[in-house]
Design a protein around this motif. Structure first.
Motif, short mmCIF file in Angstrom:
data_model
loop_
_atom_site.label_atom_id
_atom_site.label_comp_id
_atom_site.label_asym_id
_atom_site.label_seq_id
_atom_site.Cartn_x
_atom_site.Cartn_y
_atom_site.Cartn_z
N CYS A 146 4.98 -8.42 6.10
CA CYS A 146 3.56 -8.11 6.28
C CYS A 146 3.21 -6.64 6.04
O CYS A 146 2.03 -6.30 5.93
CB CYS A 146 3.12 -8.48 7.70
N HIS A 147 4.21 -5.77 6.02
CA HIS A 147 3.98 -4.34 5.87
C HIS A 147 4.82 -3.78 4.73
O HIS A 147 5.90 -4.28 4.45
CB HIS A 147 4.38 -3.59 7.15
N ALA A 148 4.31 -2.73 4.11
CA ALA A 148 5.05 -1.97 3.10
C ALA A 148 4.92 -0.50 3.46
O ALA A 148 4.02 -0.12 4.21
CB ALA A 148 4.49 -2.23 1.71
N LYS A 177 1.70 0.73 0.80
CA LYS A 177 0.52 -0.06 0.43
C LYS A 177 0.24 -1.12 1.49
O LYS A 177 1.14 -1.58 2.19
CB LYS A 177 0.70 -0.70 -0.94
N LYS A 178 -1.02 -1.49 1.60
CA LYS A 178 -1.44 -2.52 2.54
C LYS A 178 -1.00 -3.88 2.00
O LYS A 178 -1.18 -4.18 0.84
CB LYS A 178 -2.95 -2.48 2.69
N LEU A 179 -0.41 -4.67 2.87
CA LEU A 179 -0.13 -6.07 2.55
C LEU A 179 -1.02 -6.89 3.49
O LEU A 179 -2.23 -6.76 3.45
CB LEU A 179 1.35 -6.38 2.73
N VAL A 180 -0.42 -7.68 4.35
CA VAL A 180 -1.19 -8.37 5.39
C VAL A 180 -1.63 -7.35 6.43
O VAL A 180 -2.77 -7.35 6.89
CB VAL A 180 -0.35 -9.49 6.05
N SER A 182 -0.19 -0.19 5.69
CA SER A 182 1.03 0.46 5.22
C SER A 182 1.59 1.32 6.35
O SER A 182 0.84 1.78 7.23
CB SER A 182 0.75 1.33 4.00
#
Length: 104
Positions: free
Chosen positions: A33-35, A38-41, A44
């Motif tokens: 869900c996180h990177a 960058k934004k995922l679900v 970031s």
């Protein structure tokens, strides 16, 4: 020569915890869900670090949210709350939170 080896050892020692904690984040499925950048679900890790920079209570707050979810803080990052992760120990949650806050 000795000085170069000491500098290399110091850099390696400082870099090792970040690598270990990224591995921990992968092992605990945080990266689903996180990177880092960058934004995922979810947001970031860089955005989380920026938001909580200088907050002395941030490690404990984030560790609690990692384990219990973000129902208490619902709406901090959008409509999707962070689910609880009871499989993450308190110690690992604090390690993860500290790692996230160290990201620049």
């Amino acid at each position: 020569m000795k000085r170069a080896l000491l500098i290399m050892a110091a850099v390696t020692t400082l870099a090792a915890p970040a690598i270990a904690d990224e591995a921990l984040a992968k092992a605990k499925n945080c990266m689903a869900c996180h990177a880092v950048d960058k934004k995922l679900v979810g947001p970031s890790y860089k955005d989380v670090a920026k938001k909580y920079a200088g907050d002395a209570k941030a490690v404990d707050l984030l560790a609690t949210r990692i384990v219990k979810g973000s129902e208490v803080g619902k709406g901090n990052w959008g409509a999707v709350p962070m689910p609880p992760n009871p499989q993450v120990s308190e110690a690992d949650a604090k390690k993860l939170a500290a790692w996230v806050l160290s990201i620049k």
